[in-house]
Design an enzyme around this catalytic site. Sequence first.
Site, mmCIF file in Angstrom:
data_model
loop_
_atom_site.group_PDB
_atom_site.id
_atom_site.type_symbol
_atom_site.label_atom_id
_atom_site.label_comp_id
_atom_site.label_asym_id
_atom_site.label_seq_id
_atom_site.Cartn_x
_atom_site.Cartn_y
_atom_site.Cartn_z
ATOM 1 N N CYS A 84 0.728 -1.276 0.035
ATOM 2 C CA CYS A 84 -0.012 0.214 -0.054
ATOM 3 C C CYS A 84 0.887 1.330 0.013
ATOM 4 O O CYS A 84 0.372 2.339 -0.151
ATOM 5 C CB CYS A 84 -0.742 0.090 1.323
ATOM 6 S SG CYS A 84 -1.944 -1.384 1.489
ATOM 7 N N HIS B 258 -3.264 6.865 3.273
ATOM 8 C CA HIS B 258 -3.436 5.665 2.689
ATOM 9 C C HIS B 258 -4.828 5.267 3.334
ATOM 10 O O HIS B 258 -5.095 5.447 4.653
ATOM 11 C CB HIS B 258 -2.600 4.561 2.909
ATOM 12 C CG HIS B 258 -3.055 3.041 2.752
ATOM 13 N ND1 HIS B 258 -3.679 2.872 1.427
ATOM 14 C CD2 HIS B 258 -3.184 1.855 3.447
ATOM 15 C CE1 HIS B 258 -4.041 1.511 1.417
ATOM 16 N NE2 HIS B 258 -3.726 0.974 2.579
ATOM 17 N N ASN C 265 -10.250 -0.150 0.705
ATOM 18 C CA ASN C 265 -8.493 -0.139 0.711
ATOM 19 C C ASN C 265 -8.364 -0.587 -0.574
ATOM 20 O O ASN C 265 -8.651 -1.749 -0.943
ATOM 21 C CB ASN C 265 -8.132 -1.108 1.959
ATOM 22 C CG ASN C 265 -6.773 -1.249 1.898
ATOM 23 O OD1 ASN C 265 -5.807 -0.664 1.055
ATOM 24 N ND2 ASN C 265 -6.097 -1.673 2.936
HETATM 25 O O1 UT7 Z 1 -3.591 -1.688 3.687
HETATM 26 C C1 UT7 Z 1 -2.945 -2.538 4.635
HETATM 27 C C2 UT7 Z 1 -3.021 -1.968 5.779
HETATM 28 N N1 UT7 Z 1 -4.101 -2.549 6.293
HETATM 29 C C3 UT7 Z 1 -4.738 -2.144 7.575
HETATM 30 O O2 UT7 Z 1 -4.349 -0.950 7.882
HETATM 31 C C4 UT7 Z 1 -5.944 -3.073 8.179
HETATM 32 C C5 UT7 Z 1 -5.611 -2.660 9.630
HETATM 33 N N2 UT7 Z 1 -6.628 -3.489 10.579
HETATM 34 C C6 UT7 Z 1 -8.103 -2.941 10.611
HETATM 35 O O3 UT7 Z 1 -8.562 -2.222 9.773
HETATM 36 C C7 UT7 Z 1 -8.813 -3.780 11.545
HETATM 37 O O4 UT7 Z 1 -7.968 -4.588 12.518
HETATM 38 C C8 UT7 Z 1 -9.932 -4.585 10.991
HETATM 39 C C9 UT7 Z 1 -10.878 -3.891 10.330
HETATM 40 C C10 UT7 Z 1 -9.226 -5.540 9.821
HETATM 41 C C11 UT7 Z 1 -10.375 -5.438 11.976
HETATM 42 O O5 UT7 Z 1 -11.121 -4.779 13.004
HETATM 43 P P1 UT7 Z 1 -11.001 -4.904 14.505
HETATM 44 O O6 UT7 Z 1 -11.577 -3.954 15.091
HETATM 45 O O7 UT7 Z 1 -9.563 -5.230 14.746
HETATM 46 O O8 UT7 Z 1 -11.824 -6.361 14.535
HETATM 47 P P2 UT7 Z 1 -11.261 -7.793 15.130
HETATM 48 O O9 UT7 Z 1 -10.484 -8.454 14.133
HETATM 49 O O10 UT7 Z 1 -10.668 -7.463 16.644
HETATM 50 O O11 UT7 Z 1 -12.755 -8.582 15.194
HETATM 51 C C12 UT7 Z 1 -13.539 -8.325 16.292
HETATM 52 C C13 UT7 Z 1 -14.682 -9.293 16.073
HETATM 53 C C14 UT7 Z 1 -14.461 -10.602 16.035
HETATM 54 O O12 UT7 Z 1 -15.120 -11.477 16.757
HETATM 55 P P3 UT7 Z 1 -15.040 -12.144 18.212
HETATM 56 O O13 UT7 Z 1 -13.873 -13.001 18.243
HETATM 57 O O14 UT7 Z 1 -14.917 -10.779 18.890
HETATM 58 O O15 UT7 Z 1 -16.405 -12.790 18.597
HETATM 59 C C15 UT7 Z 1 -14.313 -10.964 14.522
HETATM 60 O O16 UT7 Z 1 -14.556 -12.217 14.204
HETATM 61 O O17 UT7 Z 1 -15.399 -8.741 14.728
HETATM 62 C C16 UT7 Z 1 -15.714 -10.022 13.906
HETATM 63 N N3 UT7 Z 1 -15.301 -9.777 12.567
HETATM 64 C C17 UT7 Z 1 -16.603 -9.308 11.888
HETATM 65 N N4 UT7 Z 1 -17.865 -9.497 12.280
HETATM 66 C C18 UT7 Z 1 -18.538 -8.964 11.289
HETATM 67 C C19 UT7 Z 1 -14.050 -9.714 11.919
HETATM 68 N N5 UT7 Z 1 -14.688 -9.387 10.610
HETATM 69 C C20 UT7 Z 1 -15.924 -9.354 10.882
HETATM 70 C C21 UT7 Z 1 -17.142 -8.811 9.708
HETATM 71 N N6 UT7 Z 1 -18.489 -8.547 10.244
HETATM 72 N N7 UT7 Z 1 -16.646 -8.532 8.508
#
Ligand code: UT7
Length: 349
Positions: free
Chosen positions: A136, A276, A306
């Site tokens: 990115c 980004h 993204n």
């Molecule tokens: O371009 C390259 C750079 N990339 C980035 O900068 C991305 C950086 N990371 C992020 O933006 C975030 O970490 C994410 C958007 C990918 C994830 O957000 P988060 O707030 O960190 O969520 P998490 O991974 O901690 O997941 C929280 C919960 C989980 O459920 P449990 O285990 O708490 O029951 C996930 O399974 O949300 C669940 N979850 C979803 N639920 C509904 C994860 N994805 C989804 C989804 N819909 N799409």
Amino acid sequence: MLSPLKIENQGTVAPKWTDEVTIMRAAGIVGLGSYVPEKVLTNFDLEKLVETSDDWITTRTGIKERRVADAHETTTTMAIEAAKAALADANISAKEVDLIIVATVTPDYFFPSTACQVQHAIGSPKAAAFDLLVGCTGFVYGVVTACQFVQTGSSNCALVIGSETLTRIVDWTDRKTCVLFGDGAGAAVIAPVPDGKGLLGFDLGSDGSGGPLLKVEAIQGCCMSPSTIGLNGRPTIYMNGNEVFKFAVRVMADSTLAAVQNAGLTIDDVDLIVPHQANIRIIDAAARRLGVPMEKIVVNVDKYGNTSAASIPIAMDEAKRCGLMKEGSVVVAVGFGAGLSWSSFVMRM
Ligand code: UT7
């Protein structure tokens, strides 16, 4: 074609530039363009594909919809359209372009490079052309690289393009990643500019120890693990979102400050930051760390998700077209992503 540089080779001593190439001149962006596919995939559409909701995606990422390339659209075709738009904006003919750099993690081919295909399609006779792979952060790396060529007089007109078809490498059964990415392309024309304008400072860096946090494996049967093979047997994106999130907030702020300091400015001198577009919460958190109000930050992650190397040039192009980025504006572009890597530049437009 780039003019050959005369280097006085002094054996074990580092090469010294001759007078011919020590002439430094200001270089900067003189034109911007972008292309996004027409096809829109909303969060509501995704609700029908995986167990997710518009509410989760919106609150956790800020994304409302993303564009998806149709069968006739590829990384190359979108790069070509963005390049033509940028050249038209700069009022420069493709024949004048002597250097083409395409930043992409989703080339149509391992080889030939996307850049060589763009060279042929737009008609830039014998321009030097190569692809650059820094995830990115690729577009910012490309702009800084092109500026070095223009500043030294080795290039008179360069095209830097970020183009991605990420929807072709996401695992559409993995809700943790498939809701995040979209397709598109953006391009910038780099040329000599009056003194005091153009590239004022930059900061490029990497930390390969974080490589496993965000990856797509390349050669099937080489090092591929089952977790990164999609249902169609093709490699797909793996990301440890939480770790990348923490890294992104830290480097977005740190790299912006390093580039601003390198330019001899302070953060208060900056009119606009184009980050980004990965997640609105990353942008928000970094803005708070920098003490910069959100009015000074360009955000379009809601519309495109993204788009990796394409996100910054698409956002810059939109910021210019809607009057946010003006003649004389001091702009920071800051990227972060796979590598792990980061990059930022400060430019007076
Ligand atoms: O371009 C390259 C750079 N990339 C980035 O900068 C991305 C950086 N990371 C992020 O933006 C975030 O970490 C994410 C958007 C990918 C994830 O957000 P988060 O707030 O960190 O969520 P998490 O991974 O901690 O997941 C929280 C919960 C989980 O459920 P449990 O285990 O708490 O029951 C996930 O399974 O949300 C669940 N979850 C979803 N639920 C509904 C994860 N994805 C989804 C989804 N819909 N799409």
